[in-house]
Design an enzyme around this catalytic site. Sequence first.
Site, PDB file in Angstrom:
ATOM      1  N   LYS A 192       0.847  -1.196   0.000  1.00 16.31           N
ATOM      2  CA  LYS A 192       0.000   0.000   0.000  1.00 16.31           C
ATOM      3  C   LYS A 192       0.878   1.240   0.000  1.00 16.31           C
ATOM      4  O   LYS A 192       1.471   1.592   1.015  1.00 16.31           O
ATOM      5  CB  LYS A 192      -0.937   0.042   1.208  1.00 16.31           C
ATOM      6  N   GLY A 245       5.942   5.417   9.108  1.00 19.57           N
ATOM      7  CA  GLY A 245       5.024   6.542   9.168  1.00 19.57           C
ATOM      8  C   GLY A 245       4.940   7.119  10.564  1.00 19.57           C
ATOM      9  O   GLY A 245       5.917   7.090  11.324  1.00 19.57           O
ATOM     10  N   SER A 246       3.774   7.582  10.927  1.00 15.80           N
ATOM     11  CA  SER A 246       3.593   8.308  12.187  1.00 15.80           C
ATOM     12  C   SER A 246       3.418   7.370  13.368  1.00 15.80           C
ATOM     13  O   SER A 246       3.002   6.216  13.226  1.00 15.80           O
ATOM     14  CB  SER A 246       2.376   9.226  12.086  1.00 15.80           C
ATOM     15  N   GLY A 250       1.285   3.907  13.872  1.00 13.16           N
ATOM     16  CA  GLY A 250       2.031   2.772  14.404  1.00 13.16           C
ATOM     17  C   GLY A 250       1.345   2.141  15.595  1.00 13.16           C
ATOM     18  O   GLY A 250       1.271   0.912  15.729  1.00 13.16           O
ATOM     19  N   CYS A 303      12.311  11.281   8.298  1.00  9.55           N
ATOM     20  CA  CYS A 303      12.218  10.717   9.641  1.00  9.55           C
ATOM     21  C   CYS A 303      13.481  10.960  10.448  1.00  9.55           C
ATOM     22  O   CYS A 303      13.418  11.140  11.665  1.00  9.55           O
ATOM     23  CB  CYS A 303      11.929   9.225   9.558  1.00  9.55           C
TER      24      CYS A 303
END
Length: 503
Positions: A192, A245-246, A250, A303
């Site tokens: 995705k 990601g964030s 998570g 990140c």
Amino acid sequence: MTLTLLPHRDKVGLTDGELLVAGAWRPARDGATWTHRHPATGEEIGTIAVAGPSDVDDAVRAARRAFDDGPWPRTRAGQRIGLLHRYADLLREHAEELRALQALDNGIPLSFGGIYAPSVGAAADVFDHHAGWVDKVGGETLPPYQGGDHLAMTFREPIGVVAAILPWNAPFLLFAQKVAPALATGCTVVLKPSEYATFTVLRMVRLLAEAGLPDGVVNVVTGPGDPTGEALITHPLVDKISFTGSRAVGRRIVAASAATLKRVSLELGGKSPTLVFPDAPDIGLAAMTTMGTVTMGLSGQACVAHTRALVHRDVHDQFVAVAQMMAGAVTYGDPFDAGVLASPLINTRQLDRVLGLVDRAQEQGATLVTGGTRPDGDLAAGNFVRPTVFTGVRNDMEIAREEVFGPVLAVIPFESEDEAVALANDTEYGLGAGLYTTDVRRAFRLARRLRAGTVGINGFQIEPHLPFGGFKQSGLGREGGRSAVEAYTELKTVLMPLTDELM
């Protein structure tokens, strides 16, 4: 002249993004789509299919069949190695095309393509590196501990169906870091991509078919986190989730994985510090490098960007002066223009968030040295924020604790080594850290004391064979090298008697 990217879109010949299920490209079952607007102009660039729960179920079941009954998990090592190397070569051959697609997706300028970590070349190197692991994914033979004459053996076997969920900011590298070890170990994948960087990933997937990957081994579902991502992380036939990601997402993934005890790898960002001592090899270069991670290319939307500069008081003013100069040299605009060095923020929501953090930093007493505003004129329609430097920052301020994900550097002074380490470690994150000193003993001493997954001494970079990930709330597990291979395999023990007697 008003900035427009439509001629670049038309030149690339962009088509609508579709789902890939069992080797067939198709729209979503209900015809749902999402329109991508370019972050530099607000123009409509293209549409992608929004996979609903039934589409995700189709993709996961295709990956399940490919794993349980298909040839890929049982493909001989030599064939798998050859395919991964062919794919790496295809990535390099199509590098210019892929960089153009990325510029249309997330606005990262072509000028940034020469920087190693976010480049197509780095992604190709990741596939080449993991191709080298294919015939080395093995176990051990162990001596019997008790009982009769027997063999005790371990095997590493592919974990199964992997849900690989990508962010938008570095699609080349992060695609490779997830897909390469999954394929090297014999897993199948449901991928995705972020809705903000879909077209780049779709082209990378089409190149996998050109390399000869069997149908169903990699499937693609596109769309936002809800409904697409939610349906994927909760699907009972997914064996492992790999997510970058964030922290908020998570945490949701960890909660969703509990029902079936899915294996989970998470990289959830950071608030990485750079520690600058008076004996740094070059204070100016340290400032330029640190400010560069916060402004150049991704505009701090990385990140591991070193957004906290912990600088010894003796060199504080010198560091800030160079950082301010560096901020003034950053250029924005058309990502296809060779003179443009940095990207817009990815969407208006992130733009508002960054500007809000800048405002609150000043309310809390930080001093704005430069930046913190939006450009006007031709760039007014884009999500641009001028490179920003704050001094007078305390480590308890929001600007020093939150991952800004924008071109904002917080400079914090220190006086002693112990104070610097305490400030560096006083964070919920632990992804990366930088350290500038010519004292070798200090370098090794502090590298061990800093609570971060990767520590760079007088420089910082990501390489295909090195583990990458974070301490504390920066995530779970590592990507890269042996650690990635282990993350996509399960360890099995086999006992076999060598006589007719039972063990």
